[in-house]
Write a protein that holds these residues in place. Structure first.
Motif, PDB file in Angstrom:
ATOM      1  N   ASP A 109       0.819  -1.204   0.000  1.00  0.00           N
ATOM      2  CA  ASP A 109       0.000   0.000   0.000  1.00  0.00           C
ATOM      3  C   ASP A 109       0.861   1.265   0.000  1.00  0.00           C
ATOM      4  N   ARG A 159      -0.956   4.744  -0.262  1.00  0.00           N
ATOM      5  CA  ARG A 159      -1.498   5.171   1.033  1.00  0.00           C
ATOM      6  C   ARG A 159      -0.374   5.705   1.918  1.00  0.00           C
ATOM      7  N   LYS A 209       0.481   9.194   0.774  1.00  0.00           N
ATOM      8  CA  LYS A 209      -0.548  10.127   1.234  1.00  0.00           C
ATOM      9  C   LYS A 209      -0.414  10.396   2.730  1.00  0.00           C
ATOM     10  N   GLU A 210      -0.122   9.349   3.499  1.00  0.00           N
ATOM     11  CA  GLU A 210       0.037   9.498   4.957  1.00  0.00           C
ATOM     12  C   GLU A 210       1.207  10.432   5.283  1.00  0.00           C
TER      13      GLU A 210
END
Length: 124
Positions: free
Chosen positions: A66, A69, A72-73
């Motif tokens: 991932d 993700r 983005k985190e």
């Protein structure tokens, strides 16, 4: 190629494939980078970023990992100490839609597999 002293960089490698982690670590050593941390999942990577002063991340992007993700985190979480941390996405998935998706999630650079020390150096 101009030689920069990269020995003080703190590098994090996020890669689920052990062979690829070893290869990237060997390239880091060849470039003079002494401090390299390795993880095989995005959650551990984010925790290391929170707990350490990481200068640069190499993050694989492949099905089952991932990484988007994770990008983005890092870019948006209030729990991230450095949302502008340079992240180089390393992937065999080089189709334009994959590169654009990684860009849109906040990658700094894209590096296509297979990798070589000179191309890694140029991305840094």
């Amino acid at each position: 190629m101009k030689n920069y002293d990269l020995s003080q960089l703190e590098v994090l490698i996020l890669e689920e494939n052990q062979f690829m982690r070893r290869l990237l670590r060997a390239i880091m050593r060849e470039l003079g980078i002494r401090s390299v941390r390795e993880v095989d999942n995005p959650y551990l990577a984010f925790k290391l970023i929170q707990e350490n002063d990481i200068d640069l991340v190499f993050s694989n992007w492949a099905p089952g990992l991932d990484a988007l993700r994770f990008l983005k985190e890092v870019r948006t979480s209030p729990d991230c100490p450095n949302p502008t941390l340079p992240i180089i996405v390393v992937s065999a998935y080089t189709e334009i839609n994959h590169v654009l998706a990684a860009r849109d999630f906040g990658m700094t650079e894209f590096l296509a597999k297979p990798v070589a020390a000179e191309t890694v150096y140029h991305r840094i």
